[in-house]
Each structure stands twice: as structure tokens, then as C-alpha cells.
Design an enzyme around this catalytic site. Structure first.
Site, PDB file in Angstrom:
ATOM      1  N   GLY A 324       0.811  -1.206   0.000  1.00 23.21           N
ATOM      2  CA  GLY A 324       0.000   0.000   0.000  1.00 23.21           C
ATOM      3  C   GLY A 324       0.847   1.259   0.000  1.00 23.21           C
ATOM      4  CB  SER A 325       0.048   4.639   1.214  1.00 25.93           C
ATOM      5  OG  SER A 325      -1.100   4.757   0.394  1.00 25.93           O
TER       6      SER A 325
END
Length: 628
Positions: A324-325
Site C-alpha cells: 500500500g502507501s
């Protein structure tokens, strides 16, 4: 009237003499046979019969070495040896094994697992070698057998040292466990080195450092009576105990991490960026390794195998998650190094970003976007649009090549077996797993840690530790020192020199770090307020990765926490102090709603525990890290 024959004395005398001579000759022949047999036994076969007599009178008993202990970095015991008793059988002294087992069960309880493993062990041992039947006898078992011992020749109660893990589940996936030696183990073992040894390391550090922990066996010659009961030890050669291990792990930090995770499935890893020492590594849920030491029951093993949360899997180094981020700081640094962006360059976030000439949109988390943002703001607010555009400009080849420098897509090399390498998206990886070509849209979503990405929590912690140390990578490791028998102090291992894997100008490191500082301390940070009350600054990054591909264009602001948890994994990475980092943390929560709400609080509790364990002076903290 009958006439009596005249007695012939001369003839009878001659007959008597012949008989005497014949009898004497027979006696001489018999005596010669006896003497020759005596000579044969006492002279010619003397060696063999002396050996047999000695074997009946003197037994060779192998002495297993005491296994090395395992401690944390501060000397807290993690794997111990405790005295126990077991039943052993010498097969050649038992006429009918099955009948003996039937009788013995009436005295000492034997489970079906005990009997099954005993028969397996019979095939692995010679008839004169002792075969363990039942381990860890209690006092009642010992007392009942002592009263009935005369009924069971060839069976005896023997003392031994059994492995014990006092912190059980907290270290199950790191320490591992020992268990009985099985046929597969025997194929690769030195029989002489393992004479008398019944257990071997099966998983974790117990397996990885088996040759260090095991030691060298000894033996003793024991004189026994006609009932084979020991009378005295004639000769003894003591075994050499194994070497003890001191780990880089801090047991209190490990316990605090377990408590912080609570009932949440996931993993958390803490590493010292200065040297690669693993300070904590937790996989949750876990199991009790003590169950395996003397033979886990089929019921307990089946329960572990069929547990939906899979407690046997070491999530920290084998669990694979989309990052993810959490990849955004790394990608942002790559953009600066490659000259694709400057720290001041801004991108307009309107809520949806489009590939040139493509009608399909890639969304931001905010419905209407975040407006104009530079790198620092994009990291702080986790603006997808900035990294969509950056990944597209970078291209998958340069993206993959750069991210590989931080160790993504390969094993970290930690001193444990079974580590997963994860997946680093690349053309090469896809061509090896698919007939389809690489598409530009796959590059776009790789820029926010989605798509083919898969990382382990350990990889993520190693990567953020490398980032914290400005591109110097230290291989994660668990061994800190060796404790040799007879030495008062453990032998500290030399520190491994780090490798410069990423070089960047100071302003590039500073720009990324400012963004990560704003995540925790900025007004719009995705983990804003997390550093409140902490004595020095924390740099971090949240991440929320999707478990499934989107099937709708709906935003997630209207979903419940429970629904979000079914769709997401929650992640958080951090390091502190920012100027001289001493600890880097990665937390991954399975089925976590958001990185900020599920994973970040776990990291904060870990940092609090680390600070309590070795609190540096406040003045030093403020000088090194600045007041938050």
C-alpha cells in the site's frame, strides 16, 4: 552231582587289567576332551567371552550433552533445560514387546501417540540401544513404576533434561522448538555426534543454530548386577554442553508488541537501523512451542492445523501483503534521485487521475482530491495522484530497479529458515507468471503499493531501516553474542558493516523525511497526533492495502469499520529519532480498517516500550532529535 569249574585266577586277573586299562584310557580321553575344551574357551576364545561377560556386567551408557540456552540481549532466559524423567526400553532385554506394553499400560498411562512413536523409534535404533517410550513422567508415574519395576526387565526410568520455553507463545516463531528425532532427521545426522540424543531443533533458531546449540556427547561405563540394576560407574567421560545464544531481541519490547497486537492477526518488527539488530519480531497469533517438545498429541496438532488464523505461520517473515502507501516515501526518493521531480514540484489532485489517452480513472482517497501538492504534502496526506503520475513517468523498469535497492523482492538474509522473498512488480516477474504483456495501468497502481506487490513485514522493516540510515543497508539478524561454557561473559559478535545501497543528495533525504514527519506531526498527517507526548520526533507513513480488486467506483467513507476490515490490510512504518535513528518499526494488521487507526497505535506502543526499556536522558534526546 555237578562238578564245579575250577577258578582260573590268572585269566581273571588279566581280564581285570584289560578292563582297568580300558577304563583308564576312556578317562584320559574324556579328560583330554575337557582340557582341550577348557583350553579353547580360556585361551583361544578368551577375548570373545571376556567381552560377553563384560557386556553383561558393564554397560555403555551414552550421555547426551546439555543443549545451549537461549537468552535475550539483556540475559533474560528464553529457552531453558529443566530436569525430567522418561521411560526407556532396551529391546534386546524384552522378549515380547507388545505384551510388555499391554502390562505396562496398567501401571503407567501410555497414550496411543506414545505407543505409535515408540514403534517408530524401534526401527531407528539397534536392539541394544535404549528407546524412549514416555517422556516427562510425573511423580505418580515414577512411584507406580518403582513398585512394579521387577515385572519389566529392560524397562527403566531415566533422568534427562527437557527443553522448556518460559515465554512460550511470545517467541514461538523466533526460537522455534525442539522435538524428537525422526527418520527424516537421521538422514542428515552424524550418528556418533547424536548418540544418546533424543531431540533436535525443528524450527526457528533451534533449527538454524542446531550445530552450535547441540554440543558433543559423552559416555560412562556402568557396572550392573544380574538384574541389570546399576551398581557403580566405572568410567565417565562427560559430554560437552552446547553453546548458549544471546539474541538481539529485547524480551520486554517483544512482550509489549504482543500486548499491543492483542487479538489482531498480523505482525510487527523493530530493527536498529545502525546495525540491523532485530529488537522485536512478533507474528500473531502464535502457538505454545512447549506442546511440541515431547510429542504433541494428534488432537492439539489438528487444532493448530485447522485454526483459521493459522498460528503456525510466521507472518513476520512469511506473510506476504501488498505494501500500500508505505512505498510512497521510497518512490518519492526515487523520483528526486532520477531527476523526475524536485521537492518543490506540485501536482494537481482533483480526485481522479487519468493515463494520457485513457478514459479509465485512478482515484485518490479523497473524493474531490487534495489540490496542488508537492512531495512533502503528498507523503503527509498520502495523495495517490502524485504517485500515480510519478510511477508513470518513472516506468516499471526504473521503478522496479530502484525499489530493489531497498531489498524488496528478495530475502533479507535473516538467520532463520523459510523466509519469503515477496514480489517486486517487474516485466520479468510477469513474463515468468503470465503470457500477457506489461500494461501501463499496472505501473500506475504499483506506484501506490498495489497490483502484483507482495512484501513481508520483515522486508518492510528492513527497507525503512535502510531509509532511516540514508541508504545504508544492514542485514537483519537475531544473534547478538555466544555464551561458552566456563566463560563468565558472553562473546559479543562483531558488528557487520553496512552497505551503501542508495545514494542521494542531503536535500532529497530531507524532503522525504519532512513528509514522513508531517504524517505524524502535521495538521493533515494521516497519523496526526501519534507522536504526542513522545520525547522525540517520529517519522512515519501509514498504508492501507486492498485485499481484493475494486469492483465498484464507490468511495469508502460510507462503509462501516467491520466492512472495511474485511477489505483491507492496515500498515504503518516509522523510525525515530529522525536525526540519529535508533529504531525502525513496521506493523501489518490482517483485515485492518485503516493504517492510521489499526497499525499506527501498535507502533506507538512499541516505541513507548522501547523507550522504557533503555531510556536515554531527555537532554540527549532533545539534542539529537529536537523537541517535537
Amino acid at each position: 552231582m555237578t562238578r564245579r569249574a575250577i577258578k582260573d585266577n590268572r585269566r581273571e586277573t588279566a581280564l581285570f587289567r584289560r578292563r582297568v586299562l580300558a577304563g583308564f584310557g576312556l578317562i584320559l580321553v574324556g579328560l583330554a576332551v575337557v582340557l582341550s575344551r577348557f583350553f579353547w574357551l580360556q585361551v583361544v576364545e578368551h577375548g570373545e567371552y571376556v567381552t560377553r561377560a563384560t557386556q553383561n556386567r558393564v554397560h555403555l551408557r551414552h550421555l547426551a550433552p546439555a543443549r545451549g540456552l537461549i537468552y535475550d540481549r539483556h540475559g533474560r532466559i528464553l529457552a531453558d533445560n529443566v530436569p525430567a524423567f522418561r521411560l526407556e526400553v532396551v529391546p534386546e532385554r524384552v522378549k515380547h514387546v507388545d505384551a510388555m506394553l499391554d502390562r505396562l499400560q496398567q501401571v503407567v498411562p501410555l497414550s496411543s501417540d506414545d505407543i505409535k512413536r515408540f514403534h517408530q523409534q524401534l526401527r531407528q535404533h539397534r536392539s541394544f540401544q535404549s528407546v524412549p517410550l514416555k517422556f516427562d513422567l510425573d511423580q505418580n508415574d515414577i512411584a507406580r513404576f518403582a513398585v512394579n519395576r521387577w515385572r519389566f526387565p529392560g524397562v527403566d526410568v531415566v533422568p534427562y533434561l527437557t527443553r522448556n520455553y518460559p515465554m512460550g507463545r511470545d517467541f514461538a516463531h523466533i526460537i522455534g522448538y525442539v522435538a524428537r528425532i525422526d527418520p527424516n532427521d537421521l538422514k542428515g545426522l552424524d550418528a556418533d555426534l547424536y548418540d544418546g540424543t533424543t531431540h533436535i531443533g525443528k524450527t526457528g533458531l533451534e533449527r538454524y543454530y542446531e550445530t552450535v546449540l547441540h554440543g558433543k556427547p559423552g559416555y560412562e561405563l556402568v557396572e550392573v548386577n544380574a538384574d541389570q540394576r546399576p551398581l557403580r560407574v566405572l568410567e565417565r567421560h562427560p559430554p560437552q554442553p552446547g553453546t548458549s545464544l544471546y539474541l538481539t531481541i529485547d524480551a520486554r519490547l517483544q512482550q509489549a508488541t504482543v500486548d499491543a497486537l492483542g487479538d489482531q492477526a498480523g505482525a510487527a518488527v523493530a530493527i536498529d537501523p545502525r546495525n540491523g539488530e532485530v529488537l522485536a519480531m512478533v507474528s500473531n497469533p502464535a502457538y505454545d512451542p512447549n506442546l511440541f517438545v515431547n510429542g504433541i498429541s494428534q488432537t492439539d496438532y489438528s487444532a493448530l492445523l485447522h485454526d483459521p488464523d493459522n498460528p503456525l505461520m510466521a507472518r513476520a517473515m512469511r506473510g506476504q501483503y501488498p505494501p500500500g502507501s508505505t512505498v510512497k516515501p521510497f518512490l518519492g526518493l526515487g523520483g528526486l534521485i532520477m531527476g523526475l521531480r524536485t521537492p518543490q514540484d506540485k501536482i494537481l489532485s482533483t480526485g481522479t487521475w487519468y493515463l494520457p489517452g485513457n478514459s479509465r480513472g485512478y482515484r485518490d482517497d479523497k473524493r474531490w482530491g487534495s489540490g496542488w501538492v508537492n512531495l512533502e504534502q503528498a507523503i503527509e496526506q498520502s495523495v495517490n495522484t502524485y504517485f500515480y503520475a510519478l510511477a508513470n513517468d518513472m516506468g516499471i523498469d526504473r521503478l522496479s530497479s530502484f525499489m530493489a535497492r531497498f531489498g524488496f523482492g528478495e530475502e533479507t538474509g535473516i538467520d532463520l529458515r523459510g523466509e519469503s522473498s515477496g514480489i517486486l512488480p517487474s516485466r520479468e516477474w510477469k513474463s515468468a507468471h503470465s503470457r500477457n504483456p506489461w500494461y501501463p495501468g499496472e505501473t500506475v497502481i504499483a506506484g501506490i503499493g498495489q497490483g502484483y506487490w507482495a512484501v513481508t513485514p520483515l522486508q518492510l522493516a528492513h527497507a525503512v531501516a535502510t531509509l532511516a540510515d540514508h541508504g545504508v543497508a544492514h542485514a537483519p539478524h537475531l544473534l547478538y553474542a555466544l555464551g561458552h561454557a566456563g566463560q563468565a561473559q558472553p562473546e559479543l559478535l562483531p558488528a557487520e558493516k553496512g552497505r551503501q545501497v542508495v545514494a542521494a543528495p542531503d536535500e532529497a533525504w530531507a524532503a522525504v523525511q519532512r513528509g514522513m514527519l508531517d504524517v505524524v506531526n502535521g495538521a493533515k498527517g494521516t497519523a496526526s497526533g501519534l507522536g504526542k507526548g513522545f520525547p522525540y520526533l517520529i517519522a512515519g507513513k501509514t498504508g492501507t492495502s486492498e485485499r481484493f480488486s475494486r469492483t465498484t467506483t464507490d468511495y469508502e467513507s460510507g462503509r462501516s469499520i467491520e466492512e472495511l476490515a474485511r477489505l483491507h490490510h492496515a500498515l504503518f512504518i516509522a523510525y525515530t529519532p529522525v536525526k540519529h535513528p535508533r529504531i525502525a518499526v513496521a506493523v501489518v494488521i490482517d483485515n485492518g480498517a485503516w493504517g492510521s487507526s489499526a497499525a499506527a497505535p501498535v507502533a506507538r506502543q512499541m516505541l513507548d516500550a522501547w523507550l522504557r526499556e533503555q531510556p536515554p536522558p531527555v537532554a540527549t534526546l532533545q539534542a539529537e532529535a529536537g523537541a517535537p
